[in-house]
Design an enzyme around this catalytic site. Structure first.
Site, PDB file in Angstrom:
ATOM      1  CB  CYS A   1     -12.872 -43.445  42.573  1.00 55.78           C
ATOM      2  SG  CYS A   1     -12.323 -43.950  44.103  1.00 55.78           S
TER       3      CYS A   1
ATOM      4  NE  ARG B   1     -15.272 -38.980  39.034  1.00 54.97           N
ATOM      5  CZ  ARG B   1     -16.555 -38.283  39.299  1.00 54.97           C
ATOM      6  NH1 ARG B   1     -17.120 -37.371  38.312  1.00 54.97           N
ATOM      7  NH2 ARG B   1     -17.224 -38.907  40.186  1.00 54.97           N
TER       8      ARG B   1
ATOM      9  CD1 TRP C   1      -7.749 -38.633  46.070  1.00 51.64           C
ATOM     10  CD2 TRP C   1      -9.876 -39.010  47.779  1.00 51.64           C
ATOM     11  NE1 TRP C   1      -7.634 -37.919  47.532  1.00 51.64           N
ATOM     12  CE2 TRP C   1      -8.942 -38.109  48.299  1.00 51.64           C
ATOM     13  CE3 TRP C   1     -10.987 -39.186  48.139  1.00 51.64           C
ATOM     14  CZ2 TRP C   1      -9.215 -37.461  49.106  1.00 51.64           C
ATOM     15  CZ3 TRP C   1     -11.414 -38.572  49.359  1.00 51.64           C
ATOM     16  CH2 TRP C   1     -10.429 -37.840  49.946  1.00 51.64           C
TER      17      TRP C   1
ATOM     18  CG  ASN D   1     -16.942 -42.166  42.852  1.00 50.10           C
ATOM     19  OD1 ASN D   1     -16.239 -42.136  43.868  1.00 50.10           O
ATOM     20  ND2 ASN D   1     -17.723 -41.514  42.279  1.00 50.10           N
ATOM     21  N   GLY D   2     -17.325 -44.247  45.936  1.00 53.85           N
ATOM     22  CA  GLY D   2     -18.256 -43.911  46.998  1.00 53.85           C
ATOM     23  C   GLY D   2     -17.593 -44.737  48.199  1.00 53.85           C
TER      24      GLY D   2
ATOM     25  CD  GLU E   1      -9.643 -19.856  46.538  1.00 57.58           C
ATOM     26  OE1 GLU E   1     -10.023 -20.347  47.539  1.00 57.58           O
ATOM     27  OE2 GLU E   1      -9.171 -20.313  45.258  1.00 57.58           O
TER      28      GLU E   1
ATOM     29  CE  LYS F   1      -7.334 -22.505  44.175  1.00 58.24           C
ATOM     30  NZ  LYS F   1      -8.392 -22.639  44.949  1.00 58.24           N
TER      31      LYS F   1
ATOM     32  CD  GLU G   1      -6.470 -26.287  46.001  1.00 59.81           C
ATOM     33  OE1 GLU G   1      -6.937 -27.588  46.348  1.00 59.81           O
ATOM     34  OE2 GLU G   1      -7.025 -25.281  45.764  1.00 59.81           O
TER      35      GLU G   1
ATOM     36  CG  HIS H   1      -6.726  -9.854  68.817  1.00 59.14           C
ATOM     37  ND1 HIS H   1      -6.627  -9.134  70.085  1.00 59.14           N
ATOM     38  CD2 HIS H   1      -7.155  -9.029  67.805  1.00 59.14           C
ATOM     39  CE1 HIS H   1      -7.203  -7.926  69.636  1.00 59.14           C
ATOM     40  NE2 HIS H   1      -7.517  -7.893  68.377  1.00 59.14           N
TER      41      HIS H   1
ATOM     42  CE  LYS I   1     -12.096 -28.975  39.798  1.00 61.63           C
ATOM     43  NZ  LYS I   1     -11.445 -27.729  39.978  1.00 61.63           N
TER      44      LYS I   1
HETATM   45  C1  AGP Z   1     -10.432 -25.672  45.633  1.00 64.32           C
HETATM   46  O1  AGP Z   1      -9.425 -25.434  44.982  1.00 64.32           O
HETATM   47  C2  AGP Z   1     -10.219 -27.155  46.078  1.00 64.32           C
HETATM   48  N1  AGP Z   1      -9.914 -28.143  45.333  1.00 64.32           N
HETATM   49  C3  AGP Z   1     -11.347 -27.675  46.962  1.00 64.32           C
HETATM   50  O2  AGP Z   1     -11.477 -27.131  48.181  1.00 64.32           O
HETATM   51  C4  AGP Z   1     -12.793 -27.523  46.446  1.00 64.32           C
HETATM   52  O3  AGP Z   1     -13.037 -26.164  46.258  1.00 64.32           O
HETATM   53  C5  AGP Z   1     -13.878 -28.199  47.319  1.00 64.32           C
HETATM   54  O4  AGP Z   1     -13.408 -29.592  47.373  1.00 64.32           O
HETATM   55  C6  AGP Z   1     -15.218 -28.116  47.003  1.00 64.32           C
HETATM   56  O5  AGP Z   1     -15.561 -28.736  45.790  1.00 64.32           O
HETATM   57  P1  AGP Z   1     -16.886 -28.252  44.798  1.00 64.32           P
HETATM   58  O6  AGP Z   1     -16.802 -26.769  44.738  1.00 64.32           O
HETATM   59  O7  AGP Z   1     -16.689 -28.990  43.543  1.00 64.32           O
HETATM   60  O8  AGP Z   1     -18.036 -28.674  45.731  1.00 64.32           O
END
Ligand code: AGP
Length: 605
Positions: A2, A27, A74, A98-99, A478, A482, A485, A501, A600
């Site tokens: 958050c 965030r 969040w 936040n936490g 990756e 992408k 998400e 397999h 994020k």
């Molecule tokens: C990546 O596109 C995602 N948003 C997510 O996997 C991100 O890479 C992951 O949460 C790690 O975040 P960081 O690099 O800030 O540690």
């Protein structure tokens, strides 16, 4: 995670807090709220969903006051509802958090038994109920806040606002970042400096365990032992902290477009003064280590997976790889001759920070590759290597991924050369290959229109596969991440050789299968796997270079990449992986910069 904000202002603070929250919305954006004290009266407004909803509410129900706290959420405990939205309030106190409070259930039971009435499902509400109880017992606000902090287990960045206190905010940091901003007769606090960049460039970063009493005259900071202490006031570069889309439709589009410049800057930062070698901190010792441990989450983990190939091939270093959330729970065998490298864009990911703290007492060197040099992970590393990608606001990481790869490649070359695995000639040749990355990435970005057309059919896709071999395998992972998400299309990635397999059972008519395959030593084998897919009517999209496309024969859907040296292929091919996801999301109409359920940086485990 958050975002939290606090302002002791000389003007109405609701609009200022809203603007600061807009800069923190990356965030988390499940709900938002503000509390203020006006003529001693504490009040609040909260709204579900994005900040625009709170902004609309404030138009109809203004919230006066020159002292206030704000929050963008969040959701962790309890769904995105008004009742669960921060600020939480009980009696004469309001809190934003936040936490995660790990002992909140026990506290909630205790408080309920004492007659507290809870309005939400959140862990945060136990904080404000506890403080309210202490106030009712006659404690002054500062004492009540201190007594509350002493009862909390877990991670938090907190701000308390009290009825009747026009010139005080109490804040605390344990496990989640928090900074204080120094204004002219005003004081601020925020989850990061980006939030405060429009208000001040004078920032104090609270240390782990710190708490502070803010008044308009300044901040009294106390350390974890309760001793008053002083923390440096640093000047940040507000230009670099200023975030806008620079004319792009999305932050993600801007950040993809920035990659050539970012990669050039990263290369420049680490190239020796004569721009021949690699200029890394002397504290980095690759000669004395027997093993590398690479740990990260999400996209950072895929960068580590690519780097594993590089370190083993170029430096003869055994590499152990793990996602941070698994690392410490498997009780890894660690030793003083190990070097642990943690990769994190935000530098605040709780899983990665926890993994670092677990490894630190046992390994010889703790290195971090981060985009935020003032972050917790950077500050707790023995060597922190900034990637200099600039603020990355789009939830889907793009420029931070390629910049992290660039820095990891530099580390692998340095390790190979220091350990005598690379001759001077090989070392210099490979450094020049890395220098060519920005130009090739720019060429890959020029394929955007082809990719936009190529992905039109994905709008109706339910499942997509990504395949690759060697360093193209983590890149396929990756690409799948992408796509998932930001477009919400289910996607999976496999090592191309693994398809037969089991996963090949998934291949059916028109199932989209993206294959990353530059013309390298593994190309022929990957093309065999491609033919196995085509033989079962899978819809193959082959991403290769001129020679590869010529060798591959008749593949209807193809994308030509520039011909690049093997070392840098995963960096350059990250661009089509990003653009495929981006345009698939546009075709589907999803929210590219703030996809559902995501934030994020995840600062909770
Ligand atoms: C990546 O596109 C995602 N948003 C997510 O996997 C991100 O890479 C992951 O949460 C790690 O975040 P960081 O690099 O800030 O540690």
């Amino acid at each position: 995670m958050c975002g939290i904000v606090g302002i002791l202002g000389n003007h109405e603070v609701s609009p200022m807090i809203l603007d600061a929250l807009r800069r923190l919305e990356y965030r988390g954006y499940d709900s938002a709220g503000i509390a203020t004290v006006n003529d001693g009266v504490l009040d609040r407004r909260r709204a579900v969903g994005k900040l625009i909803n709170l902004s609309d509410l404030l138009v109809h129900e203004p919230l006066p006051g020159r002292s206030g706290i704000g929050h963008t959420r969040w959701a962790t405990h309890g769904g995105p509802t008004v009742a669960n939205a921060h600020p939480h309030r009980a009696g004469r106190v309001a809190v934003v958090h936040n936490g995660i409070i790990e002992n909140f259930r026990a506290l909630r039971e205790e408080l309920t038994a004492d007659g507290a009435q809870f309005d939400s499902e959140t862990d945060t509400e136990t904080i404000v109920q506890l403080t309210s109880q202490y106030l009712d017992q006659g404690m002054a606000p500062v004492q009540a806040a201190r007594a509350t902090l002493a009862r909390l287990d877990g991670a938090f960045a907190l701000a308390f606002l009290f009825e009747g206190e026009q010139d005080m905010i109490i804040c605390a940091r344990r496990g989640s970042p928090l900074c204080i901003g120094h204004g002219d007769g005003e004081m601020y606090l925020g989850s990061d400096a980006i939030a405060l960049a429009e208000l001040t460039d004078r920032i104090t970063y609270l240390e782990e365990g710190d708490w502070a009493i803010l008044t308009r005259a300044g901040a009294q900071v106390f350390d974890a032992e309760g001793q008053q202490t002083s923390r440096a006031v640093t000047r940040i570069n507000v230009e670099s902290a200023r975030v806008d889309k620079s004319g792009h439709k999305h932050f993600m589009a801007k950040e993809m477009a920035e990659q050539p410049a970012v990669l050039k800057a990263a290369m420049g930062y680490y190239s020796g003064l004569d721009h021949s070698g690699i200029d890394l901190p002397e504290a980095l010792d690759f000669k004395g280590i027997d093993r590398l441990i690479l740990v990260a989450c999400g996209t950072g983990f895929y960068a580590c997976q690519v780097a594993k190939y590089w370190f083993e091939k170029l430096a003869g270093l055994p590499v152990e790889l793990d996602i941070a959330s698994e690392f410490r729970y498997r009780e890894p065998v660690l030793g003083p001759q190990n070097m642990a490298i943690f990769v994190s864009q935000s530098g605040e990911t709780a899983d990665t920070l926890a993994a670092l703290r677990h490894a630190k007492p046992h390994v010889g060197q703790v290195v971090s590759v981060v985009n935020v040099p003032t972050s917790s992970i950077a500050r707790e590393s023995t060597v922190a290597l900034p990637i200099h990608a600039g603020p990355e606001i789009g939830v889907a990481s793009t420029k931070a991924f390629t910049a992290s790869l660039q820095v990891l490649a530099l580390l692998a070359l340095r390790a190979g050369h220091d350990r005598g695995h690379l001759s001077d000639e090989e070392f210099n040749r490979l450094i020049n290959d890395l220098r060519s990355v920005p130009g090739y990435v720019a060429q890959a970005l020029d394929r955007e229109e082809e990719i936009r057309r190529m992905t039109e059919s994905l709008a109706q896709a339910r499942d997509v596969l990504f395949l690759g071999r060697g360093t193209m395998y983590p890149l396929a992972m990756e690409g799948a991440l992408k796509l998932k998400e930001i477009s919400y299309i289910h996607a999976e990635a496999y090592a191309a050789g693994e398809l037969k397999h089991g996963p090949i059972a998934l291949i059916e008519q028109d199932l989209p299968v993206f294959i990353f395959a530059p013309f390298d030593a593994l190309f022929e084998k990957t093309i065999s796997n491609m033919q196995e897919v085509m033989a079962r009517q899978g819809k193959v999209f082959l991403v290769s270079d001129a020679k590869g496309l010529a060798e591959a024969g008749d593949v209807p859907h193809r994308l030509q990449m520039p011909t690049v040296p093997d070392l840098i292929a995963p960096i350059v091919y990250a661009v089509p992986a990003q653009l495929i996801a981006y345009h698939a999301a546009l075709h589907r109409g999803t929210d590219v910069d703030q996809p559902r359920n995501l934030a994020k940086s995840v600062t909770v485990e």
